[in-house]
Design a protein around this motif. Structure first.
Motif, PDB file in Angstrom:
ATOM      1  N   LEU B 219     -10.131  14.730 -13.675  1.00  0.00           N
ATOM      2  CA  LEU B 219     -11.367  14.086 -13.245  1.00  0.00           C
ATOM      3  C   LEU B 219     -12.569  14.932 -13.641  1.00  0.00           C
ATOM      4  O   LEU B 219     -13.586  14.411 -14.105  1.00  0.00           O
ATOM      5  CB  LEU B 219     -11.352  13.865 -11.727  1.00  0.00           C
ATOM      6  CG  LEU B 219     -12.570  13.129 -11.198  1.00  0.00           C
ATOM      7  CD1 LEU B 219     -12.521  11.665 -11.584  1.00  0.00           C
ATOM      8  CD2 LEU B 219     -12.692  13.265  -9.694  1.00  0.00           C
ATOM      9  N   THR B 221     -12.839  16.965 -16.149  1.00  0.00           N
ATOM     10  CA  THR B 221     -13.062  16.805 -17.588  1.00  0.00           C
ATOM     11  C   THR B 221     -13.750  15.475 -17.875  1.00  0.00           C
ATOM     12  O   THR B 221     -14.702  15.410 -18.650  1.00  0.00           O
ATOM     13  CB  THR B 221     -11.719  16.855 -18.345  1.00  0.00           C
ATOM     14  OG1 THR B 221     -11.014  18.002 -17.907  1.00  0.00           O
ATOM     15  CG2 THR B 221     -11.934  16.925 -19.831  1.00  0.00           C
ATOM     16  N   ALA B 222     -13.260  14.411 -17.211  1.00  0.00           N
ATOM     17  CA  ALA B 222     -13.840  13.082 -17.448  1.00  0.00           C
ATOM     18  C   ALA B 222     -15.303  13.048 -17.007  1.00  0.00           C
ATOM     19  O   ALA B 222     -16.140  12.430 -17.663  1.00  0.00           O
ATOM     20  CB  ALA B 222     -13.033  12.017 -16.727  1.00  0.00           C
ATOM     21  N   MET B 223     -15.610  13.701 -15.883  1.00  0.00           N
ATOM     22  CA  MET B 223     -16.994  13.713 -15.406  1.00  0.00           C
ATOM     23  C   MET B 223     -17.884  14.480 -16.374  1.00  0.00           C
ATOM     24  O   MET B 223     -19.013  14.081 -16.646  1.00  0.00           O
ATOM     25  CB  MET B 223     -17.063  14.349 -14.016  1.00  0.00           C
ATOM     26  CG  MET B 223     -16.596  13.409 -12.922  1.00  0.00           C
ATOM     27  SD  MET B 223     -16.376  14.250 -11.353  1.00  0.00           S
ATOM     28  CE  MET B 223     -18.064  14.606 -10.918  1.00  0.00           C
ATOM     29  N   ALA B 225     -17.352  14.799 -19.543  1.00  0.00           N
ATOM     30  CA  ALA B 225     -17.501  13.975 -20.736  1.00  0.00           C
ATOM     31  C   ALA B 225     -18.543  12.884 -20.516  1.00  0.00           C
ATOM     32  O   ALA B 225     -19.119  12.366 -21.467  1.00  0.00           O
ATOM     33  CB  ALA B 225     -16.163  13.346 -21.125  1.00  0.00           C
TER      34      ALA B 225
END
Lengths: 283, 268
Positions: B219, B221-223, B225
């Motif tokens: 999560l 990493t996704a945030m 990105a």
């Protein structure tokens, strides 16, 4: 023309894996704006590590990644790079931040400090593009895998990126969800001119792309148009990749005496090709 | 067992209560809870209960769903009430055994306590049921904004809370899955002594912890990105706005607190 993304002699090794060969070992490739590109490779070939370099989540230990002329190592450009290259990950559950679909899609533009009414417009537009507009007030955990992944794509589109990188977006989906996601990104590329980089180990997903890169051992071992790549059936099999069913069929028919072209990737093209060959043979 | 968890659940709707600004709801429920502790007699309890029931009626949330949320807390509520029966020296003695003595005053006090806890829980439920978690944490962040001057990480705190609320259903689903997988291999969660059952939960908790850490990592990493870089320079799609109804409710909450304090002064 200067390529949109240029990766040059990329070397990357994960911490604590010093005794293993590096995850990326001299990767070099160019991606042009507006194209639909697939990066194929089996597990451990370095394709996901490469994906994380496109928007500066991982930084090259040697070599360079340039996006639109910006070096990902330049920290002042990091935000600009991340809004230019959006990224969708494998597990839809672990990339959805909010408890309501539209709030989640708004997350990226909110981070970019965009005014409220502009965010509203972008969110509605993005949800319509992925066909999820009617679900905007739903709770993400009640959606199917394919729907969740489309919400994740909308969340990236709301940044108005010029490129979307999808890191095995279909790995956790059923065939129905898989098709939804692939159709959506194909449309985004063809109709909206967004560069799409699809990372996958399903060869069949790469059939509709403009260019395919095959990775092995942290290197790009071959690149070309999908027809030409798939023609090298034996080589692909050696790399542990399965070819699309149509290609497999043509490959086997050719092995037993037919002379069919590898250009036919869709089922209907393949059927036509075989019908045509059968007719000619009888004559 | 896990199906009863209603924490962070939101019942969609478009009633007056749903439309109120989350800040108004948080302030009102705070005042309401203070009033509950100030209240001393049936008159004040009665009026507070009436306010709660009217609010529930307006929100159109079925009473049954409200009460279902109470179920996991039944033991705590009853325990507190029972303790109160005996924890009182005054009044006429009703019966006694060992060191416990029940008095009529204690019984009444226990009744009050039962009401107080139930109403306290139901009123906070009403807020979380009628407010999206995002709006709730946004409201809390805005209310606590002055604390940012004291270097309190208000934004980080509210972000953490909204992510926690978002992941409750995901983690419950996962716990259920792990439990079934363990059951399929002969694990027993339902019978045996309490200590045995607690021990049986260990093989459930460890995989749950491990997978939560993995999720948190992905999560984050996704945030990243999606350009998350803290609260600075962040805007909101849904700006919170105070409407006329919010003014009315806030004035009413001041009036309510004053009225309950006055009633308590007069011993009512």
């Amino acid at each position: 023309m200067e390529p949109f993304i240029r990766v040059k002699d990329l070397l990357f090794r994960y911490e604590g894996e010093e005794e293993l060969p590096p995850a990326l070992d001299g990767t070099t490739l160019d991606i042009h704006e507006g194209s639909f590109v697939a990066i194929l490779g089996r597990n451990g070939s370095g394709k996901s590590t490469l994906a994380k370099h496109f928007n500066g989540i991982l930084l090259p230990q040697s070599g360079s990644v340039t996006v639109c002329g910006m070096d990902t190592k330049d920290e002042s450009k990091l935000l600009e790079i991340r809004r230019t290259v959006g990224m969708v990950f494998q597990n839809p559950d672990n990339q959805i931040v909010a408890s309501v679909v539209e709030d989640d899609v708004a997350f990226a533009p909110e981070n970019l400090g965009i005014p409220s009414d502009e965010i509203r417009r972008r969110v509605d537009e993005a949800l319509k593009l992925v066909d999820m507009y009617e679900y905007r007030r739903h709770s993400p955990h009640l959606l199917s895998g394919g729907q969740k992944q489309r919400v994740a794509i909308a969340g990236v589109i709301a940044m108005k990126p010029r490129c979307i990188v999808l890191d095995e977006p279909t790995a956790m989906l059923d065939p129905q969800g898989r098709r939804e996601v692939i159709d959506t990104v194909t449309r985004l590329c063809r109709e909206n001119g967004i560069t799409v980089i699809l990372i996958t180990h399903h060869m069949s997903e790469a059939t509709g792309t403009d260019r395919v890169f095959v990775m092995e051992g942290g290197k790009v071992v071959c690149e070309g148009e999908p027809q030409n790549i798939f023609a090298g059936v034996e080589c692909l099999k050696k790399l542990g990749l399965t070819v699309p069913d149509t290609t497999e069929l043509i490959y086997r028919l050719n092995a037993s005496g037919f002379e069919l072209g590898y250009g036919a990737l869709t089922v209907s093209d393949c059927a036509k090709e075989i019908a045509f060959a059968l007719k000619n043979k009888r004559l | 067992m896990l199906k009863d968890v209603t924490l962070g659940q939101y019942f969609p709707g478009d009633t007056l209560i749903h439309r109120l600004d989350p800040r108004t709801k948080i302030l009102f429920v705070t005042v309401y809870i203070i009033a509950l502790f100030v209240a001393k007699t049936w008159v004040s309890y009665g009026s507070l209960l009436l306010i709660l029931l009217i609010s529930i009626a307006i929100s159109k949330i079925p009473l049954a769903s409200m009460l279902r949320g109470l179920k996991p807390l039944t033991i705590i509520i009853i325990f507190t009430a029972v303790i109160n029966i005996f924890y009182n020296g005054e009044g006429r003695q009703l019966f006694s055994f060992w060191i416990f003595t029940a008095t009529d005053a204690g019984l009444i006090k226990a009744g009050y306590m039962l009401l107080r806890i139930t109403m306290l829980i139901l009123s906070t439920f009403l807020v979380t049921y009628t407010t999206t978690p995002m709006a709730l944490t946004d409201g809390l962040e805005l209310l606590l904004n002055p604390l940012k001057k004291l270097k309190v990480p208000v934004h980080e705190f509210s972000m953490m809370m909204s992510i926690a609320l978002r992941f409750i259903p995901t983690l419950i689903e996962e716990a259920d899955k792990i439990m079934n997988a363990q059951k399929a291999r002969g694990a027993d969660f339902e019978t045996g002594k309490l200590t045995d059952r607690a021990k049986a939960l260990l093989p459930l908790l460890i995989p749950l912890f491990v997978s939560s850490f993995r999720r948190a990592d992905e999560l984050a990493t996704a945030m990243e990105a999606r350009c998350y870089h803290g609260g600075e320079g962040r805007t909101r799609m849904k700006k919170l706005r105070l409407a006329a109804a919010d003014g009315i409710v806030m004035s009413f909450s001041v009036f309510l607190l004053a009225a309950i304090i006055t009633l308590a002064r007069f011993g009512l």
